[in-house]
Design a protein around this motif. Structure first.
Motif, PDB file in Angstrom:
ATOM      1  N   THR A 142      26.839 -31.918 -10.573  1.00  0.00           N
ATOM      2  CA  THR A 142      25.709 -31.360 -10.264  1.00  0.00           C
ATOM      3  C   THR A 142      25.224 -31.826  -8.820  1.00  0.00           C
ATOM      4  OG1 THR A 142      24.422 -32.982 -11.534  1.00  0.00           O
ATOM      5  CG2 THR A 142      24.706 -30.957 -12.661  1.00  0.00           C
ATOM      6  N   GLY A 143      26.325 -32.201  -7.917  1.00  0.00           N
ATOM      7  CA  GLY A 143      25.904 -32.531  -6.738  1.00  0.00           C
ATOM      8  C   GLY A 143      25.985 -31.757  -5.528  1.00  0.00           C
ATOM      9  N   THR A 144      26.379 -31.929  -4.389  1.00  0.00           N
ATOM     10  CA  THR A 144      26.494 -31.145  -3.051  1.00  0.00           C
ATOM     11  C   THR A 144      27.398 -29.985  -3.397  1.00  0.00           C
ATOM     12  OG1 THR A 144      25.935 -33.171  -2.002  1.00  0.00           O
ATOM     13  CG2 THR A 144      26.886 -31.146  -0.617  1.00  0.00           C
ATOM     14  N   GLN A 145      28.616 -30.467  -3.886  1.00  0.00           N
ATOM     15  CA  GLN A 145      29.639 -29.343  -4.048  1.00  0.00           C
ATOM     16  C   GLN A 145      29.356 -28.416  -5.209  1.00  0.00           C
ATOM     17  OE1 GLN A 145      32.214 -28.427  -2.450  1.00  0.00           O
ATOM     18  NE2 GLN A 145      32.014 -30.179  -0.929  1.00  0.00           N
ATOM     19  N   ALA A 146      28.490 -28.779  -6.227  1.00  0.00           N
ATOM     20  CA  ALA A 146      28.282 -28.048  -7.397  1.00  0.00           C
ATOM     21  C   ALA A 146      27.189 -26.964  -7.008  1.00  0.00           C
ATOM     22  CB  ALA A 146      27.546 -28.825  -8.609  1.00  0.00           C
ATOM     23  N   LEU A 147      26.279 -27.325  -6.017  1.00  0.00           N
ATOM     24  CA  LEU A 147      25.351 -26.309  -5.447  1.00  0.00           C
ATOM     25  C   LEU A 147      25.991 -25.203  -4.423  1.00  0.00           C
ATOM     26  CD1 LEU A 147      22.407 -25.219  -5.178  1.00  0.00           C
ATOM     27  CD2 LEU A 147      22.327 -26.869  -3.351  1.00  0.00           C
ATOM     28  N   ILE A 169      21.833 -35.393 -18.784  1.00  0.00           N
ATOM     29  CA  ILE A 169      21.228 -33.938 -19.213  1.00  0.00           C
ATOM     30  C   ILE A 169      19.815 -33.814 -18.203  1.00  0.00           C
ATOM     31  CG2 ILE A 169      19.571 -34.615 -21.212  1.00  0.00           C
ATOM     32  CD1 ILE A 169      21.536 -32.040 -22.349  1.00  0.00           C
ATOM     33  N   GLU A 170      19.107 -34.708 -17.954  1.00  0.00           N
ATOM     34  CA  GLU A 170      17.920 -34.431 -17.125  1.00  0.00           C
ATOM     35  C   GLU A 170      18.494 -34.096 -15.624  1.00  0.00           C
ATOM     36  OE1 GLU A 170      18.524 -37.758 -18.605  1.00  0.00           O
ATOM     37  OE2 GLU A 170      17.263 -37.335 -20.393  1.00  0.00           O
ATOM     38  N   VAL A 185      22.357 -25.276 -19.660  1.00  0.00           N
ATOM     39  CA  VAL A 185      22.857 -26.752 -19.605  1.00  0.00           C
ATOM     40  C   VAL A 185      23.567 -26.914 -20.601  1.00  0.00           C
ATOM     41  CG1 VAL A 185      22.060 -29.098 -19.569  1.00  0.00           C
ATOM     42  CG2 VAL A 185      20.989 -27.165 -18.105  1.00  0.00           C
ATOM     43  N   SER A 186      24.829 -27.527 -20.534  1.00  0.00           N
ATOM     44  CA  SER A 186      25.562 -27.871 -21.652  1.00  0.00           C
ATOM     45  C   SER A 186      25.573 -29.413 -21.965  1.00  0.00           C
ATOM     46  CB  SER A 186      26.946 -27.780 -21.597  1.00  0.00           C
ATOM     47  OG  SER A 186      27.183 -26.365 -21.375  1.00  0.00           O
ATOM     48  N   SER A 187      25.611 -29.813 -23.331  1.00  0.00           N
ATOM     49  CA  SER A 187      25.467 -31.270 -23.691  1.00  0.00           C
ATOM     50  C   SER A 187      26.518 -32.105 -23.656  1.00  0.00           C
ATOM     51  CB  SER A 187      24.689 -31.598 -24.975  1.00  0.00           C
ATOM     52  OG  SER A 187      25.453 -30.794 -25.912  1.00  0.00           O
TER      53      SER A 187
END
Ligand SMILES: NC(=O)C1=CN([C@@H]2O[C@H](COP(=O)(O)OP(=O)(O)OC[C@H]3O[C@@H](n4cnc5c(N)ncnc54)[C@H](O)[C@@H]3O)[C@@H](O)[C@H]2O)C=CC1
Ligand SMILES: O=C([O-])C1=[NH+]CCC1
Length: 315
Positions: A142-147, A169-170, A185-187
């Protein structure tokens, strides 16, 4: 006398660089690279300078495209960061030169270029290799590349479902809140990737996070992290079951832990598929192992500079 260099920083790069211009140009450039025609592209395997004190590397990525008159290099530093560190994991600067005189024409922020061109190349891999009826996209990280991957994949394709996983998860929930479209969101990684048609791995992990036993046969994986010879994102099962495509064979054999340590054979470069020298095996499980190449920075650098010049001469 040569004009002094211009500095084109983050906000202007964001304004000038659009996926709709970038994607077709990158596709063309990947094809040119795979011909190994030195009048089209000279791009040596990048040099990695260890920054041991700071747990990082500086990568130096020069590229010359003679026919397009583009001479460019990127300096990109990448670091191992502690969880919660506010320092960047990747920090890049792109320098565009005049190939005739050797002077610097522009110095550009390389972070947006790196984020957008990497995501654009993953999207090209998916366009070429995913099942045309693909419905479910999963992003691990969920970092820069994810966006940037979320942005270009949702701009170019119409997935029915997008799932995201992060170790926290947060963080995944806060990432999803920052996006415009519906995302689940997957756990766990397993929950995130079961049944997914396209899986993007954009983590900083050094051990495999994605296991082949969870991946649906026929899925396409764009594997973007693990850019050092001792780092992994994918396990051996996945690497061995999949047909493996890369950006550069030489780059992958020098730098990709997933390729080197699994001992798999590379089937093709993306450029070979674009040039129709190798087939796109869409009905098989496919992995595109991305490491990033200088040409992927040179192309947006020229595009941004040309647009910047046109804009400043119209003022
Ligand atoms: N192939 C290419 O052309 C490029 C590859 N990269 C690589 O892509 C990866 C992501 O880069 P950025 O998004 O800029 O980094 P980032 O730091 O912004 O995001 C990294 C993500 O990985 C997660 N993460 C960190 N350690 C993890 C672990 N052990 N297991 C699972 N998740 C973990 C973080 O929580 C975060 O969500 C990095 O490995 C980077 O080196 C970056 C730029 C270009
Ligand atoms: O191509 C690139 O810019 C990078 N690859 C790995 C980290 C940065």
């Amino acid at each position: 006398m040569a004009e002094p260099p211009v500095i084109i920083w983050r906000e202007e790069v964001e304004e000038l660089l659009l996926y709709r211009d970038l994607v077709p140009l990158l596709e063309e450039a990947l094809g040119k690279f795979s011909t190994r025609d030195t009048e089209e592209v000279i791009q040596p395997v990048r040099t990695a300078v260890p920054l041991s004190k700071h747990s990082g590397f500086m990568l130096l990525m020069p590229t010359y495209m003679e026919k397009d008159a583009v001479l460019c290099t990127k300096f990109v530093c990448m670091y191992k960061r502690e969880e919660g560190s506010t320092l960047p994991a990747v920090n890049a600067t792109v320098v565009l030169l005049d190939p005739e005189r050797g002077n610097v024409k522009a110095v550009m922020d390389g972070e947006v270029i790196t984020a957008m061109r990497t995501a654009a190349v993953s999207a090209i891999s998916s366009k070429l290799l995913m099942d045309p009826g693909a419905e479910v996209l999963t992003i691990l990280g969920t970092g820069t590349q994810a966006l940037s991957h979320y942005n270009v994949f949702t701009e170019m394709f119409s997935f029915k479902e997008v799932r995201v996983w992060s170790r926290s998860i947060e963080r995944a929930e806060s990432f999803v809140r920052s996006l415009k479209g519906p995302v689940t969101v997957s756990s766990s990684v397993e929950e995130a990737v079961r049944g997914a048609d396209v899986i993007v791995t954009v983590t900083r992990c050094t051990e495999p996070v994605l296991m082949g036993r969870w991946v649906k046969p026929g899925a396409h994986v764009a594997a973007v992290g693990a850019c050092r010879p001792d780092s992994r994102e994918l396990d051996d099962t996945l690497m061995k079951e999949a047909v493996v495509y890369v950006d550069s064979r030489e780059g992958a054999m020098a730098e990709s832990g997933d390729v080197i340590l699994s001992g798999v054979k590379i089937f093709a470069e993306l450029g070979d598929v674009i040039n129709r020298v190798k087939p796109a095996l869409r009905n098989k499980t496919t992995v595109f192992k991305s490491l990033g190449m200088g040409i992927e920075d040179a192309v947006p650098a020229k595009l941004i500079f040309d647009k910047w010049k046109a804009k400043s001469s119209s003022l």
